[in-house]
Write a protein that holds these residues in place. Structure first.
Motif, PDB file in Angstrom:
ATOM      1  N   MET A 213      55.945  29.310  50.323  1.00  0.00           N
ATOM      2  CA  MET A 213      56.709  30.553  50.433  1.00  0.00           C
ATOM      3  C   MET A 213      55.925  31.739  49.881  1.00  0.00           C
ATOM      4  SD  MET A 213      59.719  29.831  51.776  1.00  0.00           S
ATOM      5  CE  MET A 213      60.732  31.195  51.225  1.00  0.00           C
TER       6      MET A 213
ATOM      7  N   ASP B  56      57.460  35.206  50.532  1.00  0.00           N
ATOM      8  CA  ASP B  56      58.397  36.321  50.406  1.00  0.00           C
ATOM      9  C   ASP B  56      58.974  36.376  48.994  1.00  0.00           C
ATOM     10  OD1 ASP B  56      60.073  38.333  52.239  1.00  0.00           O
ATOM     11  OD2 ASP B  56      61.392  37.497  50.713  1.00  0.00           O
TER      12      ASP B  56
ATOM     13  N   GLY C 265      63.991  38.358  52.358  1.00  0.00           N
ATOM     14  CA  GLY C 265      63.502  37.559  53.477  1.00  0.00           C
ATOM     15  C   GLY C 265      63.239  36.114  53.121  1.00  0.00           C
ATOM     16  N   TRP C 266      63.540  35.724  51.871  1.00  0.00           N
ATOM     17  CA  TRP C 266      63.269  34.370  51.377  1.00  0.00           C
ATOM     18  C   TRP C 266      63.900  33.303  52.268  1.00  0.00           C
ATOM     19  CZ3 TRP C 266      60.563  32.110  47.310  1.00  0.00           C
ATOM     20  CH2 TRP C 266      60.940  30.820  46.939  1.00  0.00           C
TER      21      TRP C 266
ATOM     22  N   GLU D 131      62.366  33.155  55.884  1.00  0.00           N
ATOM     23  CA  GLU D 131      61.005  32.625  55.863  1.00  0.00           C
ATOM     24  C   GLU D 131      61.034  31.109  55.708  1.00  0.00           C
ATOM     25  OE1 GLU D 131      56.705  33.074  53.569  1.00  0.00           O
ATOM     26  OE2 GLU D 131      58.544  33.418  52.445  1.00  0.00           O
TER      27      GLU D 131
ATOM     28  N   ARG E 131      59.415  28.741  58.529  1.00  0.00           N
ATOM     29  CA  ARG E 131      58.280  27.906  58.126  1.00  0.00           C
ATOM     30  C   ARG E 131      58.626  26.409  58.222  1.00  0.00           C
ATOM     31  NH1 ARG E 131      54.238  27.568  58.160  1.00  0.00           N
ATOM     32  NH2 ARG E 131      53.464  27.056  56.066  1.00  0.00           N
TER      33      ARG E 131
ATOM     34  N   THR F 218      60.381  40.523  58.262  1.00  0.00           N
ATOM     35  CA  THR F 218      59.883  39.193  57.888  1.00  0.00           C
ATOM     36  C   THR F 218      59.642  38.347  59.128  1.00  0.00           C
ATOM     37  OG1 THR F 218      61.080  39.250  55.773  1.00  0.00           O
ATOM     38  CG2 THR F 218      60.380  37.095  56.582  1.00  0.00           C
TER      39      THR F 218
ATOM     40  N   LYS G 265      56.505  39.632  60.891  1.00  0.00           N
ATOM     41  CA  LYS G 265      55.256  39.205  60.250  1.00  0.00           C
ATOM     42  C   LYS G 265      54.970  37.729  60.514  1.00  0.00           C
ATOM     43  CE  LYS G 265      56.528  40.904  56.243  1.00  0.00           C
ATOM     44  NZ  LYS G 265      56.542  41.257  54.799  1.00  0.00           N
ATOM     45  N   LEU G 266      56.011  36.915  60.468  1.00  0.00           N
ATOM     46  CA  LEU G 266      55.836  35.486  60.724  1.00  0.00           C
ATOM     47  C   LEU G 266      55.408  35.233  62.169  1.00  0.00           C
ATOM     48  CD1 LEU G 266      58.946  34.146  58.781  1.00  0.00           C
ATOM     49  CD2 LEU G 266      56.562  33.674  58.205  1.00  0.00           C
TER      50      LEU G 266
END
Length: 329
Positions: A178, A180, A184-185, A188, A192, A234, A237-238
């Motif tokens: 992780m 973030d 956005g935790w 993400e 992921r 988020t 970006k991912l």
């Protein structure tokens, strides 16, 4: 959605000493004791509360309830969760995240614990039950629905919710890596998990109104907008990282198809892009509609954005990288 989950039988003799509960809190003095007591009633003893800058007695109350209390002054949901993951004893192999405001109905914990042999990440789905959906705000429904749609579009997996209640195997969380440190935790972690091939399950959970304190996100318009912006950026970006990892840069540049000349297509693309970005910039300072003049100024920016959006209809396609770059900008 996992099937027939509520039929899972939870044995109180199950060893729960390898589960660490992490609860980020900020000004949850009214509810944190009840949350800890409920967790302890299920046999969970390893409870770590991360006080993320409370101005009340949240930390003191949690400590009085025999919970481990850590203090993280730097604000951010992800920052608090990350701080809680530091220096974990080696015997801990599972991490349970939950909120400290009392909105999570923890009665689903036996079901979650009973699924550890089958899944790496078990998520609480608040939108799967009618009574829970009724409690959630329209902003929460919209945000979760939009994020779920974007994840399905970008990664081919459907999530119904981005709720805080989740149980994940420690080794898999380390594999996710992780990054973030804000709101956005959760998104993400879920994206992921797809990328790393984790076995994921969502189970129906009940959700209640906050039992105390004030929401930092859904309780205000500005907080909701900020959270939505963070979630979308988020995801952007991912997805950008996914594209760059799987494709060469030159294959990610704008792809312009159709019968128009290349020059005309490029011109339309750039005019559309400028309209969207300039319109957004024009709107940003005037979001407070309590001042009447702001409505007109906001409308000017919205008009410019609409022009940019209308121009984009003349393009048959653009690359995903271009789309996400404009969305983030």
């Amino acid at each position: 959605m996992c099937e027939q989950l509520q039929s899972q039988i939870f044995q109180t003799s199950d060893d729960l000493s390898n589960i660490l509960v992490i609860i980020p809190v900020r000004d949850e003095a009214e509810t944190i004791a009840i949350v800890i007591k409920n967790l302890q009633s299920f046999g969970l003893k390893n409870i770590r509360v991360v006080d993320n800058g409370s101005r009340d007695r949240s930390g003191e109350i949690a400590q009085a309830m025999v919970a481990e209390v850590l203090y993280e002054p730097q604000a951010g949901y992800g920052q608090a969760c990350w701080h809680g993951l530091q220096e974990i004893p080696p015997e801990i192999t599972w991490i349970l995240f939950c909120d400290g405001d009392g909105s999570d109905d923890l009665s689903c914990i036996p079901t979650m614990v009973g699924l550890r042999q089958q899944y790496d990440l078990i998520l609480g789905d608040r939108r799967a039950m009618a009574q829970s959906k009724a409690v959630m705000t329209p902003v929460q429904h919209f945000g979760n629905g939009l994020a779920g749609w974007l994840i399905n579009w970008g990664w081919g997996y459907t999530y119904n919710d981005l709720g805080p209640l989740r149980l994940i195997e420690r080794s898999k969380l380390e594999q996710i890596a992780m990054t973030d440190r804000g709101f956005g935790w959760t998104v993400e972690m879920q994206v992921r998990a797809i990328e790393e091939g984790l076995k994921v399950c969502e189970i129906p959970v009940n959700y209640r109104p906050r039992q105390g304190g004030r929401s930092k996100i859904s309780g205000t318009i500005s907080g909701s907008v900020q959270a939505g912006t963070i979630i979308l950026s988020t995801l952007g970006k991912l997805y950008l990282a996914k594209l760059l990892k799987g494709s060469r840069i030159n294959n990610s540049l704008p792809r312009l198809n159709g019968s128009k000349s290349n020059f005309e297509s490029i011109l339309i693309l750039w005019l559309s892009t400028l309209g969207l970005i300039i319109g957004a910039v024009m709107m940003t300072p005037y979001g407070d509609f309590r001042q009447g003049a702001n409505v007109i100024r906001f409308g000017y920016g919205a008009g410019v954005m609409c022009c940019g959006f209308a121009l984009s209809w003349r393009l048959k396609s653009v690359s995903p990288l271009w789309f996400w770059a404009i969305a983030i900008a």
